[in-house]
Write an enzyme that holds these catalytic residues in place. Structure first.
Site, mmCIF file in Angstrom:
data_model
loop_
_atom_site.group_PDB
_atom_site.id
_atom_site.type_symbol
_atom_site.label_atom_id
_atom_site.label_comp_id
_atom_site.label_asym_id
_atom_site.label_seq_id
_atom_site.Cartn_x
_atom_site.Cartn_y
_atom_site.Cartn_z
ATOM 1 N N ARG A 82 0.858 -1.032 -0.848
ATOM 2 C CA ARG A 82 0.152 -0.056 0.243
ATOM 3 C C ARG A 82 0.764 1.126 0.203
ATOM 4 O O ARG A 82 0.588 2.211 -0.587
ATOM 5 C CB ARG A 82 -1.450 -0.056 0.946
ATOM 6 C CG ARG A 82 -1.912 -1.083 1.149
ATOM 7 C CD ARG A 82 -2.481 -1.023 2.201
ATOM 8 N NE ARG A 82 -3.359 0.241 2.344
ATOM 9 C CZ ARG A 82 -4.611 -0.264 2.635
ATOM 10 N NH1 ARG A 82 -5.569 -1.492 1.775
ATOM 11 N NH2 ARG A 82 -5.586 0.488 3.130
ATOM 12 N N GLU B 119 -13.549 1.284 0.940
ATOM 13 C CA GLU B 119 -12.639 2.027 1.908
ATOM 14 C C GLU B 119 -12.984 3.340 1.583
ATOM 15 O O GLU B 119 -12.613 3.601 0.686
ATOM 16 C CB GLU B 119 -10.963 1.660 1.511
ATOM 17 C CG GLU B 119 -10.446 0.182 2.556
ATOM 18 C CD GLU B 119 -8.679 -0.189 2.160
ATOM 19 O OE1 GLU B 119 -8.411 0.678 2.970
ATOM 20 O OE2 GLU B 119 -8.720 -1.306 1.394
#
Length: 215
Positions: free
Chosen positions: A53, A168
């Protein structure tokens, strides 16, 4: 098709022993800022995904990576919490179960309003932001694209539902503690521990036992 809530709530989960450092820092920090810091509390995420990420671009915001944002789910009782509860995933170093995990709840629209006023970028995804195929959105009008039936439901038996439930919300740079509206915990003992942890804070969100937010 389940319509988007008028005021979606967003949830960040963390180990209770991280609360003092979060309050001391003025809020939640993204992984890119957390790396190398000691004494911040127990890490509950998967290290390989966290590393990915750090370089995974947020599509629509040039130069911004997922790891440069504080992540939230659109639901409590998330897939990540299930992985923590099961404690049998090879990439998960944490094996302490779900009991010490607390939910920080905020109102998405209030967060977006704050972010816009601060010049902070935000986005949301239609699935797990770690996935290379994840779709990103940067407009509130696109909230209808989220599979809310999967997000708010309990059925993650199919790969499509499993991914959709992991949608998300991402906030650039950091999330201020004062935007936390409620803290959900599993039982009275953890509630008392949270109350102790936030006792000296200027902002003390409501602490509630929310057994239904857990497995």
């Amino acid at each position: 098709m389940v319509p988007a809530p008028s005021h979606p709530k967003i949830y960040h989960i963390l180990h209770i022993d991280r609360l003092p450092s979060v309050i001391a820092s003025g809020g939640l920090l993204p992984d890119v800022q957390m790396n190398g810091r000691n004494g911040q509390g127990t890490v509950i995420g998967m290290h390989d995904l966290k590393a990915h990420r750090l370089t995974r671009p947020v599509v629509g915001h040039d130069g911004l990576a997922v790891g440069g944002c504080v992540p939230f789910y659109f639901c409590s009782r998330s897939m990540m919490l299930y992985v923590i509860h099961r404690a049998n995933h090879a990439s998960l170093a944490y094996r302490g179960g779900q009991r010490p995990i607390v939910h920080l709840e905020a109102d998405m629209r209030a967060v977006v309003e704050w972010a816009n006023g601060q010049g902070k970028r935000w986005a949301f995804t239609l699935g797990n932001a770690s996935a290379n195929y994840a779709e990103f959105r940067i407009s509130l009008a696109q909230l209808r694209d989220v599979n809310w039936q999967a997000v708010l439901g309990t059925d993650f038996s199919t790969p499509a539902n499993k991914d959709a439930k992991q949608a998300e919300f991402l906030l650039e740079g950091g999330f201020p503690w004062e935007l936390v509206e409620r803290i959900g915990v599993i039982d009275n003992l953890v509630a008392a521990q949270v109350a102790d942890a936030i006792h000296g804070a200027a902002h003390r969100p409501q602490v509630e036992i929310r057994r239904g937010w857990y497995y």
